[in-house]
Write an enzyme that holds these catalytic residues in place. Structure first.
Site, short mmCIF file in Angstrom:
data_model
loop_
_atom_site.label_atom_id
_atom_site.label_comp_id
_atom_site.label_asym_id
_atom_site.label_seq_id
_atom_site.Cartn_x
_atom_site.Cartn_y
_atom_site.Cartn_z
N GLU A 176 -4.87 1.98 2.72
CA GLU A 176 -5.00 0.52 3.52
C GLU A 176 -5.25 0.91 4.81
O GLU A 176 -6.01 0.34 5.56
CB GLU A 176 -3.78 -0.22 3.31
CG GLU A 176 -3.65 -1.47 4.13
CD GLU A 176 -3.26 -1.40 5.58
OE1 GLU A 176 -3.59 -2.43 6.05
OE2 GLU A 176 -2.94 -0.29 5.81
N ASP B 103 6.14 0.41 6.86
CA ASP B 103 4.75 0.39 6.63
C ASP B 103 4.23 1.68 5.67
O ASP B 103 3.86 2.50 6.01
CB ASP B 103 3.86 0.37 7.86
CG ASP B 103 2.63 0.06 7.91
OD1 ASP B 103 2.12 -0.43 6.57
OD2 ASP B 103 1.82 0.38 8.75
N HIS C 93 0.91 -1.16 0.02
CA HIS C 93 -0.08 -0.12 -0.04
C HIS C 93 0.95 1.36 0.06
O HIS C 93 1.95 1.35 0.73
CB HIS C 93 -1.19 0.02 1.18
CG HIS C 93 -0.67 -0.04 2.55
ND1 HIS C 93 -0.08 1.19 3.09
CD2 HIS C 93 -0.31 -1.08 3.46
CE1 HIS C 93 0.33 0.66 4.29
NE2 HIS C 93 0.31 -0.45 4.62
N HIS D 40 3.69 2.59 12.49
CA HIS D 40 2.91 3.93 12.82
C HIS D 40 3.23 5.00 13.83
O HIS D 40 2.95 5.62 14.27
CB HIS D 40 1.65 3.52 13.29
CG HIS D 40 0.69 2.64 12.48
ND1 HIS D 40 -0.30 1.92 12.91
CD2 HIS D 40 1.09 1.98 11.26
CE1 HIS D 40 -1.08 1.20 11.79
NE2 HIS D 40 0.00 1.24 10.81
N ASP E 113 3.07 -6.59 3.29
CA ASP E 113 2.68 -5.51 4.16
C ASP E 113 2.89 -5.99 5.51
O ASP E 113 2.22 -5.67 6.58
CB ASP E 113 1.38 -5.10 4.07
CG ASP E 113 0.75 -3.81 4.92
OD1 ASP E 113 1.80 -3.10 5.39
OD2 ASP E 113 -0.44 -3.81 5.22
ZN ZN Z 1 0.78 -1.54 6.42
#
Ligand code: ZN
Length: 438
Positions: A306, A272, A260, A404, A334
């Site tokens: 995503e 990510d 993504h 994140h 991912d």
């Molecule tokens: Zn991801």
């Protein structure tokens, strides 16, 4: 052929340099942001370069429009912790994606610590109303898979606000989804239930979580003042970015490899999912450079959104169904760009055993685990039409140090680990195309 594939990526790989440009020149790229629009342009340009060697008619790069949510963090959030007998402390916080803002002067209330949702039910409104609920269930350290530890905690982040709001909580703080003990909060999506009042929600770093916990344990009845400035906007148009090499024998049968393109608005979205994006691009480049003429059409898909809606995934599957494109298999990367372990196959029967038959040719490159497991969020909707789903499986131990958070940067990715992952994905595409049942 598998040796040729790995030699190509290890000698002439472009994915690491592509990742550097994505991380440093584009940067983070939450759906609907200027960064995401820049990432779409980058994706198209990078896929053009990767497939240029196939020549005119040999490869095709295009955009697929999709409407996506738009949420903005706004000004830097803050949270202070005040307790009897100690100075006010600034906690490390990040608003959760999708959260509403607090009033401009913040929400100030006593904090109550919760580990399981069922504690909310037993404490009830008389103990929760008017308070800030602090969800502090840590990752299990005995789960060997970090994804399994994440799965055991993530409902605090996703559903915590609505669970706490049922009993009159004013706001929510959620412990960051990580094994690491540090000062970096980890954001991620939260979802409001239709049935509950919407209350603001933020992640706190694991060290801040410890400070709150210690103050509560010491009987200091700490009070937090949380200020969030985030906003939700109407959906905006964006794009999936797609490139394909046409199949020579079965052009209307597809094998997809993807990751993504969007990321959270902290760090650089390196693991990510910058790594999944550049590995997917690299798969096409490797196959073309190795002189492979696929039977089926091979597509690299850079999915949009995503992180907070998976609208790109849904749009891709809907258009594939509407056009009657038969998707034989899809592979998603991912889970970070770490040392390869193998593949998760979303199947328990004949297809799993078929893929396990490739283990002898993949094991010398580190791909030894071919087990039943989750394919990926972006390829998930293709499963409804019978597509075989596979997830690239790297080592999971370090992923949630970065996931994140501000620490998800290019420097956290190792060039050889990234390249070996791309090589394994290209080899799997080749093996499925060659030996997959018609
Ligand atoms: Zn991801």
């Amino acid at each position: 052929m598998v040796r040729t594939i790995f030699d190509e990526v290890l000698l002439r790989g472009t994915c690491y340099e592509n990742l550097r440009v994505l991380c440093k020149d584009v940067g983070n790229r939450l759906s609907g942001s200027a960064g995401a629009a820049k990432a779409v342009v980058w994706g198209q340009k990078t896929l053009d370069a990767a497939t240029a060697q196939a020549g005119k008619g040999g490869a095709n790069v295009f955009l697929q429009e999709v409407m996506v949510p738009r949420w903005e963090r706004g000004a830097k959030e803050s949270c202070t912790l005040e307790a009897k007998g100690q100075k006010s402390i600034m906690l490390d916080v990040l608003a959760l994606g999708g959260s509403i803002a607090t009033p401009a002067n913040g929400i100030k209330a006593e904090i109550i610590e919760i580990h399981q949702f069922k504690e909310l039910d037993s404490l009830g409104e008389k103990n929760i109303k008017g308070k800030i609920v602090f969800f502090n269930r840590p990752f299990s350290v005995t789960d060997v898979s970090a994804f399994s530890a994440y799965g055991g905690c993530v409902n605090q982040r996703v559903d915590g606000a609505s669970q706490a709001a049922k009993y009159g909580a004013l706001a929510v703080l959620a412990r960051s989804m990580t094994h690491a003990l540090d000062r970096y909060p980890h954001t991620g999506v939260m979802i409001y239930a239709d049935s509950a009042q919407k209350i603001p929600a933020a992640a706190v770093s694991t060290l801040s979580a410890r400070l709150i916990h210690d103050a509560i344990q010491a009987g200091k009845r700490p009070v937090a003042n949380l200020k969030l400035f985030c906003r939700n906007f109407p959906n905006v148009p964006s794009h999936n970015v797609i490139a394909e090499i046409r199949g020579s024998e079965l052009p209307n049968e597809y094998i997809v490899v993807g990751g993504h393109l969007d990321s959270w608005d902290t760090g650089e979205g390196a693991h990510d999912d910058g790594t999944g994006v550049v590995q997917s691009i690299e798969v096409l480049r490797i196959l073309i450079a190795s002189g492979y003429k696929p039977k089926r059409t091979i597509r690299a898909v850079l999915f949009m959104n995503e992180e907070n809606g998976a609208m790109g995934a849904k749009e891709y599957a809907a258009q594939a169904a509407a056009k009657g494109e038969k998707h034989y298999a899809a592979i998603e990367s991912d889970r970070g760009g770490f040392t390869p372990r193998g593949f998760a196959v979303q199947d328990t029967g004949a297809f799993l055993r078929f893929v396990q038959g490739f283990r002898p040719v993949l094991a010398p490159y580190g791909f030894t685990e071919i087990t039943t497991g989750f394919g990926g969020v972006d390829i998930g909707p293709l499963g409804a039409s019978g597509t075989h789903l596979l997830g690239y499986l790297p080592d999971s131990q370090r992923y949630f140090d970065h996931h994140h958070a501000q620490t998800d940067v290019f420097e956290a990715v190792n060039k050889r680990e990234l390249e070996l992952g791309a090589g394994g994905m290209a080899a799997m595409v080749y093996l499925l195309d060659q030996y997959g049942a018609r």
